[in-house]
Enzyme design. Sequence first.
Site, PDB file in Angstrom:
ATOM      1  N   HIS A 130      -2.260  -5.438   1.605  1.00 51.68           N
ATOM      2  CA  HIS A 130      -3.562  -6.083   1.405  1.00 51.68           C
ATOM      3  C   HIS A 130      -3.309  -7.524   1.002  1.00 51.68           C
ATOM      4  O   HIS A 130      -2.363  -7.809   0.271  1.00 51.68           O
ATOM      5  CB  HIS A 130      -4.348  -5.393   0.276  1.00 51.68           C
ATOM      6  CG  HIS A 130      -5.530  -6.197  -0.206  1.00 51.68           C
ATOM      7  ND1 HIS A 130      -6.760  -6.113   0.396  1.00 51.68           N
ATOM      8  CD2 HIS A 130      -5.633  -7.142  -1.186  1.00 51.68           C
ATOM      9  CE1 HIS A 130      -7.595  -6.965  -0.218  1.00 51.68           C
ATOM     10  NE2 HIS A 130      -6.931  -7.596  -1.181  1.00 51.68           N
TER      11      HIS A 130
ATOM     12  N   TYR B 267     -12.522  -1.936  -3.863  1.00 56.32           N
ATOM     13  CA  TYR B 267     -13.035  -2.086  -2.491  1.00 56.32           C
ATOM     14  C   TYR B 267     -14.561  -2.009  -2.428  1.00 56.32           C
ATOM     15  O   TYR B 267     -15.114  -1.747  -1.352  1.00 56.32           O
ATOM     16  CB  TYR B 267     -12.412  -1.033  -1.575  1.00 56.32           C
ATOM     17  CG  TYR B 267     -11.021  -1.396  -1.075  1.00 56.32           C
ATOM     18  CD1 TYR B 267     -10.820  -2.522  -0.257  1.00 56.32           C
ATOM     19  CD2 TYR B 267      -9.909  -0.627  -1.391  1.00 56.32           C
ATOM     20  CE1 TYR B 267      -9.557  -2.858   0.211  1.00 56.32           C
ATOM     21  CE2 TYR B 267      -8.639  -0.956  -0.919  1.00 56.32           C
ATOM     22  CZ  TYR B 267      -8.472  -2.076  -0.118  1.00 56.32           C
ATOM     23  OH  TYR B 267      -7.217  -2.408   0.350  1.00 56.32           O
TER      24      TYR B 267
ATOM     25  N   GLU C 249      -9.818 -10.765  -7.410  1.00 50.23           N
ATOM     26  CA  GLU C 249      -8.856  -9.673  -7.214  1.00 50.23           C
ATOM     27  C   GLU C 249      -7.657  -9.803  -8.149  1.00 50.23           C
ATOM     28  O   GLU C 249      -7.132  -8.799  -8.632  1.00 50.23           O
ATOM     29  CB  GLU C 249      -8.405  -9.628  -5.748  1.00 50.23           C
ATOM     30  CG  GLU C 249      -9.532  -9.190  -4.824  1.00 50.23           C
ATOM     31  CD  GLU C 249      -9.131  -9.158  -3.353  1.00 50.23           C
ATOM     32  OE1 GLU C 249      -9.971  -8.763  -2.531  1.00 50.23           O
ATOM     33  OE2 GLU C 249      -7.978  -9.528  -3.019  1.00 50.23           O
TER      34      GLU C 249
ATOM     35  N   LYS D 243       0.821  -1.218   0.000  1.00 52.07           N
ATOM     36  CA  LYS D 243       0.000   0.000   0.000  1.00 52.07           C
ATOM     37  C   LYS D 243       0.864   1.282   0.000  1.00 52.07           C
ATOM     38  O   LYS D 243       2.078   1.220   0.257  1.00 52.07           O
ATOM     39  CB  LYS D 243      -0.925  -0.039   1.221  1.00 52.07           C
ATOM     40  CG  LYS D 243      -1.966  -1.177   1.159  1.00 52.07           C
ATOM     41  CD  LYS D 243      -2.944  -1.084   2.335  1.00 52.07           C
ATOM     42  CE  LYS D 243      -4.032  -2.148   2.252  1.00 52.07           C
ATOM     43  NZ  LYS D 243      -5.006  -2.027   3.381  1.00 52.07           N
TER      44      LYS D 243
ATOM     45  N   ASN E  19      -2.076   0.267   6.724  1.00 53.03           N
ATOM     46  CA  ASN E  19      -1.529  -0.944   7.332  1.00 53.03           C
ATOM     47  C   ASN E  19      -0.642  -1.742   6.380  1.00 53.03           C
ATOM     48  O   ASN E  19      -0.469  -2.951   6.525  1.00 53.03           O
ATOM     49  CB  ASN E  19      -2.665  -1.797   7.912  1.00 53.03           C
ATOM     50  CG  ASN E  19      -3.700  -2.168   6.869  1.00 53.03           C
ATOM     51  OD1 ASN E  19      -3.553  -1.849   5.691  1.00 53.03           O
ATOM     52  ND2 ASN E  19      -4.745  -2.858   7.288  1.00 53.03           N
TER      53      ASN E  19
HETATM   54  O1  CDP Z   1      -7.287  -5.791   4.879  1.00 52.30           O
HETATM   55  P1  CDP Z   1      -8.096  -6.714   5.762  1.00 52.30           P
HETATM   56  O2  CDP Z   1      -8.743  -7.842   4.983  1.00 52.30           O
HETATM   57  O3  CDP Z   1      -7.313  -7.201   6.942  1.00 52.30           O
HETATM   58  O4  CDP Z   1      -9.275  -5.832   6.393  1.00 52.30           O
HETATM   59  P2  CDP Z   1     -10.714  -5.431   5.805  1.00 52.30           P
HETATM   60  O5  CDP Z   1     -11.686  -5.510   6.928  1.00 52.30           O
HETATM   61  O6  CDP Z   1     -11.026  -6.199   4.562  1.00 52.30           O
HETATM   62  O7  CDP Z   1     -10.551  -3.888   5.451  1.00 52.30           O
HETATM   63  C1  CDP Z   1      -9.935  -3.482   4.254  1.00 52.30           C
HETATM   64  C2  CDP Z   1      -9.023  -2.321   4.565  1.00 52.30           C
HETATM   65  O8  CDP Z   1      -9.810  -1.230   5.022  1.00 52.30           O
HETATM   66  C3  CDP Z   1      -8.027  -2.545   5.701  1.00 52.30           C
HETATM   67  O9  CDP Z   1      -6.868  -3.254   5.299  1.00 52.30           O
HETATM   68  C4  CDP Z   1      -7.715  -1.117   6.109  1.00 52.30           C
HETATM   69  O10 CDP Z   1      -6.780  -0.517   5.220  1.00 52.30           O
HETATM   70  C5  CDP Z   1      -9.072  -0.438   5.935  1.00 52.30           C
HETATM   71  N1  CDP Z   1      -9.831  -0.324   7.204  1.00 52.30           N
HETATM   72  C6  CDP Z   1      -9.958   0.928   7.797  1.00 52.30           C
HETATM   73  O11 CDP Z   1      -9.438   1.923   7.282  1.00 52.30           O
HETATM   74  N2  CDP Z   1     -10.647   1.062   8.991  1.00 52.30           N
HETATM   75  C7  CDP Z   1     -11.217  -0.019   9.554  1.00 52.30           C
HETATM   76  N3  CDP Z   1     -11.878   0.138  10.710  1.00 52.30           N
HETATM   77  C8  CDP Z   1     -11.104  -1.283   8.964  1.00 52.30           C
HETATM   78  C9  CDP Z   1     -10.396  -1.411   7.780  1.00 52.30           C
HETATM   79 MG    MG Z   2     -10.160  -7.751   3.489  1.00 52.47          MG
END
Ligand code: CDP
Ligand code: MG
Length: 140
Positions: free
Chosen positions: A117, A51, A128, A11, A114
């Site tokens: 992805h 997304y 994806e 990212k 973070n």
């Molecule tokens: O990336 P991951 O699958 O671990 O998490 P997700 O629940 O699919 O969320 C996608 C992305 O959204 C995360 O990797 C974060 O960059 C962002 N996110 C966020 O900004 N705030 C949150 N409370 C949860 C996710």
């Molecule tokens: Mg995810």
Amino acid sequence: MTIERTLSIIKPDATRRDLTGRINARFEEAGLKIVAQKRLRLTLEQAKAFYAVHAERAFYEDLCSYMCSGPIVVQVLEGENAIAQNREIMGATNPANADAGTIRAEFGESVEANSVHGSDASDTAVQEIAFFFSQIEIIP
Ligand code: CDP
Ligand code: MG
């Protein structure tokens, strides 16, 4: 033994700090092969499409503009149980909750920024990967 492919994204927070090589080393040390890779910058429209599954979430708009804020590196990782294995190497979504030694624990700046992805299941991995790569760009 199941050889899988998963989509990984390095990212903008990580490309900004020149962490691509260190993150790639984590994958390769764990036995995941980088079988496709390119650096690009998403438009807002592309980030929103990628997304779309999160469109109803409060963080969606912020997340999409963050993902366009700098270059990303998209890649296909291949290996045994690559989808789950990559999720383990990445660590929990919020770096504050990620296990020591994971990419997000070591490099993540915030729950949004973070660093990486990774696809979360075999159907989303297929979708994806196809979002970013054609068959001839994936070279095992
Ligand atoms: O990336 P991951 O699958 O671990 O998490 P997700 O629940 O699919 O969320 C996608 C992305 O959204 C995360 O990797 C974060 O960059 C962002 N996110 C966020 O900004 N705030 C949150 N409370 C949860 C996710
Ligand atoms: Mg995810």
